[in-house]
Design a protein around this motif. Structure first.
Motif, PDB file in Angstrom:
ATOM      1  N   PHE A  76     -43.155  87.250  16.812  1.00 57.83           N
ATOM      2  CA  PHE A  76     -42.337  86.133  16.353  1.00 57.83           C
ATOM      3  C   PHE A  76     -42.644  85.736  14.909  1.00 57.83           C
ATOM      4  O   PHE A  76     -41.768  85.229  14.205  1.00 57.83           O
ATOM      5  N   TYR A  77     -43.861  85.960  14.469  1.00 60.24           N
ATOM      6  CA  TYR A  77     -44.184  85.648  13.067  1.00 60.24           C
ATOM      7  C   TYR A  77     -43.302  86.479  12.139  1.00 60.24           C
ATOM      8  O   TYR A  77     -42.679  85.951  11.207  1.00 60.24           O
ATOM      9  N   PHE A  93     -37.687  76.960  11.396  1.00 56.72           N
ATOM     10  CA  PHE A  93     -38.780  77.059  12.367  1.00 56.72           C
ATOM     11  C   PHE A  93     -40.151  76.804  11.734  1.00 56.72           C
ATOM     12  O   PHE A  93     -41.152  77.378  12.151  1.00 56.72           O
ATOM     13  N   THR A  97     -42.233  74.193  15.055  1.00 55.17           N
ATOM     14  CA  THR A  97     -42.535  75.399  15.842  1.00 55.17           C
ATOM     15  C   THR A  97     -43.980  75.834  15.636  1.00 55.17           C
ATOM     16  O   THR A  97     -44.459  75.893  14.500  1.00 55.17           O
ATOM     17  N   ASP A  98     -44.655  76.117  16.730  1.00 54.53           N
ATOM     18  CA  ASP A  98     -46.007  76.684  16.695  1.00 54.53           C
ATOM     19  C   ASP A  98     -45.939  78.133  17.145  1.00 54.53           C
ATOM     20  O   ASP A  98     -45.401  78.428  18.228  1.00 54.53           O
ATOM     21  N   ILE A  99     -46.459  79.024  16.317  1.00 54.40           N
ATOM     22  CA  ILE A  99     -46.504  80.435  16.695  1.00 54.40           C
ATOM     23  C   ILE A  99     -47.783  80.677  17.483  1.00 54.40           C
ATOM     24  O   ILE A  99     -48.884  80.386  17.018  1.00 54.40           O
ATOM     25  N   ILE A 104     -43.699  81.686  20.891  1.00 54.82           N
ATOM     26  CA  ILE A 104     -43.643  80.447  20.124  1.00 54.82           C
ATOM     27  C   ILE A 104     -43.480  79.259  21.074  1.00 54.82           C
ATOM     28  O   ILE A 104     -42.993  79.389  22.198  1.00 54.82           O
ATOM     29  N   SER A 106     -41.618  75.587  20.570  1.00 50.49           N
ATOM     30  CA  SER A 106     -40.738  74.896  19.633  1.00 50.49           C
ATOM     31  C   SER A 106     -40.346  73.528  20.170  1.00 50.49           C
ATOM     32  O   SER A 106     -40.112  73.366  21.370  1.00 50.49           O
ATOM     33  N   THR A 192     -41.073  77.039  25.450  1.00 52.41           N
ATOM     34  CA  THR A 192     -42.013  78.130  25.181  1.00 52.41           C
ATOM     35  C   THR A 192     -41.267  79.433  25.384  1.00 52.41           C
ATOM     36  O   THR A 192     -40.674  79.660  26.447  1.00 52.41           O
TER      37      THR A 192
END
Length: 289
Positions: A76-77, A93, A97-99, A104, A106, A192
């Motif tokens: 996803f990064y 994002f 948003t947290d990777i 992720i 969001s 998630t």
């Protein structure tokens, strides 16, 4: 002493005992025959009915085909970086948003609501916007695995392959919901997401065991309690092997069983070989060469 009389007495006693033993033997053979006959000819539906096991509609014997599949977890990064480049918007994002590893978490910046009376439509509207979720058009609502009751309602959407959904964390989105204060709608608080890419067939399409076969396997292995209800059955792909970066999926029957109206157990039957895999863990194979 009258020996003749004694001989006749022993003869009659011996004869009577043999008749008694023979009658028991015949009864045993008849019981064994009845059990064998019942096991071979009595329908599954009739056996379920005798034990008070309810199910909705007929158990399908339709022949369905499926594959062994392999796929890789999406990075996803890299996907987010590419989307920012493609759309010329470096803020996409970024703030909500947290990777995490292979996925992720969001938090939508705008309020989006799910209508419990029409979850599929309202959720599809959210998924159809590329600003809300990546690869959203690849996911569909899984009603049987979603929960709109209790303190922590959530909705599940998953990827699919040729009409068969995935029921696996690696290929699904879990939406955490909050009850709206003034009406019956649910607000999407966060989601998630995990995603599988580069899906490949590992071998030719195979005939799968039917819903009827899967339920019968559970029944004869005492996995369906008496006086329970088979609430749903769903054929879906799930991961059974992880070989380094590759995940291997197989079609599985998920059978929901309610024993007292509130407690739900979900049994899993491998649709390729008709074996129960409910408590199996994913086998990880590492190449150390």
């Amino acid at each position: 002493m009258d020996f003749k009389r004694i001989e006749w007495i022993f003869f009659l006693v011996f004869f009577g005992v043999n008749i008694f033993l023979f009658s028991i033997y015949r009864e045993g053979l008849q019981d064994e025959s009845n059990v064998s006959y019942s096991d071979r000819t009595e329908s599954l539906e009739h056996r379920l009915e005798k034990e008070g096991i309810d199910h909705k509609g007929e158990l399908s014997t339709a022949q369905i085909e499926g594959y062994y599949l392999s796929g890789e977890r999406t990075n996803f990064y890299e996907e987010i970086q590419q989307k920012r480049i493609d759309e010329g918007d470096n803020s996409l994002f970024r703030y909500n948003t947290d990777i995490i590893e292979n996925g992720i978490i969001s938090y939508p910046s705008s309020n989006y609501y799910v209508d419990p009376k029409d979850v599929e439509t309202t959720l599809s509207e959210f998924l159809s916007s590329s600003d809300n979720v990546l690869f959203g058009n690849e996911y569909t609502y899984l009603a049987n695995f979603s929960n709109l009751t209790g303190d922590f309602p959530e909705v599940i959407a998953s990827q699919s392959y040729e009409g068969i959904a995935f029921r696996d964390d690696s290929a699904q989105i879990t939406f955490s919901l909050e009850k709206h204060e003034t009406d019956e709608l649910f607000k999407i608080a966060k989601y998630t997401q995990y995603h599988i890419e580069n899906l490949e067939k590992l071998r030719e399409k195979s005939d799968l065991y039917s819903e009827h076969d899967a339920v019968e396997t559970l029944y004869i292995n005492n996995k369906i309690p008496s006086n329970s209800t088979i609430t749903f059955s769903k054929l879906a792909y799930t991961c059974i092997y992880q070989i380094r970066e590759k995940y291997v999926y197989v079609p599985v029957w998920f059978i929901g069983i309610s024993s007292n109206g509130t407690t739900m157990q979900i049994e899993q039957v491998n649709a390729m070989n008709n074996t129960i895999i409910t408590n199996n863990t994913i086998t990880r194979v590492e190449n150390h060469s």
